[in-house]
Scaffold this motif. Structure first.
Motif, short mmCIF file in Angstrom:
data_model
loop_
_atom_site.label_atom_id
_atom_site.label_comp_id
_atom_site.label_asym_id
_atom_site.label_seq_id
_atom_site.Cartn_x
_atom_site.Cartn_y
_atom_site.Cartn_z
N THR A 1 0.83 -1.21 0.00
CA THR A 1 0.00 0.00 0.00
C THR A 1 0.86 1.25 0.00
O THR A 1 0.60 2.21 -0.74
CB THR A 1 -0.94 0.01 1.22
N MET A 2 1.91 1.28 0.82
CA MET A 2 2.78 2.45 0.88
C MET A 2 3.53 2.64 -0.44
O MET A 2 3.72 3.78 -0.90
CB MET A 2 3.78 2.32 2.03
N PHE A 3 3.95 1.55 -1.06
CA PHE A 3 4.62 1.63 -2.36
C PHE A 3 3.67 2.23 -3.40
O PHE A 3 4.04 3.16 -4.14
CB PHE A 3 5.08 0.25 -2.80
N ASP A 4 2.46 1.71 -3.47
CA ASP A 4 1.50 2.18 -4.46
C ASP A 4 1.13 3.64 -4.23
O ASP A 4 0.83 4.37 -5.19
CB ASP A 4 0.23 1.32 -4.43
N ALA A 5 1.14 4.07 -2.97
CA ALA A 5 0.77 5.46 -2.64
C ALA A 5 1.96 6.41 -2.72
O ALA A 5 1.80 7.62 -2.55
CB ALA A 5 0.17 5.51 -1.24
N GLY A 6 3.16 5.88 -2.99
CA GLY A 6 4.34 6.73 -3.07
C GLY A 6 4.73 7.34 -1.73
O GLY A 6 5.23 8.47 -1.68
N LEU A 7 4.55 6.58 -0.65
CA LEU A 7 4.75 7.14 0.69
C LEU A 7 5.86 6.44 1.48
O LEU A 7 5.96 6.62 2.69
CB LEU A 7 3.44 7.07 1.49
N GLU A 8 6.71 5.69 0.79
CA GLU A 8 7.73 4.94 1.52
C GLU A 8 8.76 5.85 2.19
O GLU A 8 9.42 5.43 3.15
CB GLU A 8 8.42 3.96 0.57
N GLU A 9 8.92 7.08 1.70
CA GLU A 9 9.87 8.01 2.32
C GLU A 9 9.21 8.90 3.37
O GLU A 9 9.90 9.68 4.03
CB GLU A 9 10.51 8.89 1.23
N THR A 10 7.90 8.77 3.51
CA THR A 10 7.15 9.61 4.45
C THR A 10 6.67 8.83 5.66
O THR A 10 6.62 9.35 6.77
CB THR A 10 5.94 10.24 3.74
N VAL A 11 6.33 7.56 5.45
CA VAL A 11 5.75 6.72 6.50
C VAL A 11 6.77 5.71 7.00
O VAL A 11 7.40 5.01 6.20
CB VAL A 11 4.50 5.98 5.98
#
Length: 221
Positions: A117-127
């Motif tokens: 989910t984080m990969f698909d949302a582009g949030l791996e550097e934020t979360v």
């Protein structure tokens, strides 16, 4: 009372909404957007420390909205879960999902689905995901947070433990967010409502927003 939009011109991206929609979970869309608005509000205050905490990750549906609020602000969201599921996710219970069972252990494991989910949302550097129980994470935590969102286990013990471990870390002027608060017992379980009442009774928090079952309490002392 409803939580107002902070900035009606700002919203999660289409890719983030699609990632959240695809993730298994239980956050209604209107409450998810309210969560996004509140997170953005508290992360963007002049005295913000740039950190939000989520207790109860599951597959990351609500985490997307918190991360989407944090990303353009350069803030960070830490989401905490042991990823073995709450009581209602276990075999024989209403919300058990066999697709999330790890064949190696034979137990629920939602950690890989959360990472997707984080990969698909582009949030791996934020979360940042912490794979442990919330009370264990609290023992090594050491800094104030702009908000703490409690949406973990809904047993009385789990809810009370989450409140005791994490509400002290909400900074002055920050927010304690509690999900699945139902004043009418016919609408849902009691533990989230009980910790909501306990937080208010402490005198440390005042209610500043309501959206569906999401309650927003601001620390006043």
């Amino acid at each position: 009372m409803t939580t107002p939009r902070v900035d009606a011109g700002v919203a999660p991206t289409d890719a983030q909404i699609a990632a959240a929609d695809a993730a298994p979970g239980f956050m209604p869309a209107d409450e998810a957007m309210a969560l996004y608005d509140v997170a953005r509000q508290y992360l963007s205050k002049d005295d913000a420390v740039g950190i939000g905490v989520e207790i109860g990750t599951y597959c990351g549906k609500s985490t997307v909205y918190l991360g989407a609020a944090a990303q353009p602000l350069g803030a960070t969201v830490v989401t905490i879960d042991h990823h073995r599921g709450s009581e209602e996710h276990q075999p024989g219970w209403e919300y058990h999902d066999t697709a999330l069972v790890d064949p190696h252990t034979g137990t629920l494991d939602t950690s890989a689905r959360f990472r997707r989910t984080m990969f698909d949302a582009g949030l791996e550097e934020t979360v940042i995901g912490m794979l442990t129980r919330s009370t264990t994470a609290a023992r090594v935590w050491g800094r104030p947070a702009d908000f703490v969102f409690i949406d973990g286990g809904h047993s009385s013990e789990a809810a009370q433990d989450d409140l005791a471990a994490w509400s002290p870390w909400v900074r002055l002027g920050g927010a304690l967010l509690i999900h699945d608060v139902f004043p009418d017992p016919a609408d849902g379980g009691r533990p989230p409502f009980e910790i909501y009442e306990k937080a208010l009774a402490s005198g440390d928090f005042t209610e500043v927003g309501v959206h569906g079952s999401l309650r927003v309490l601001e620390r006043i002392r």
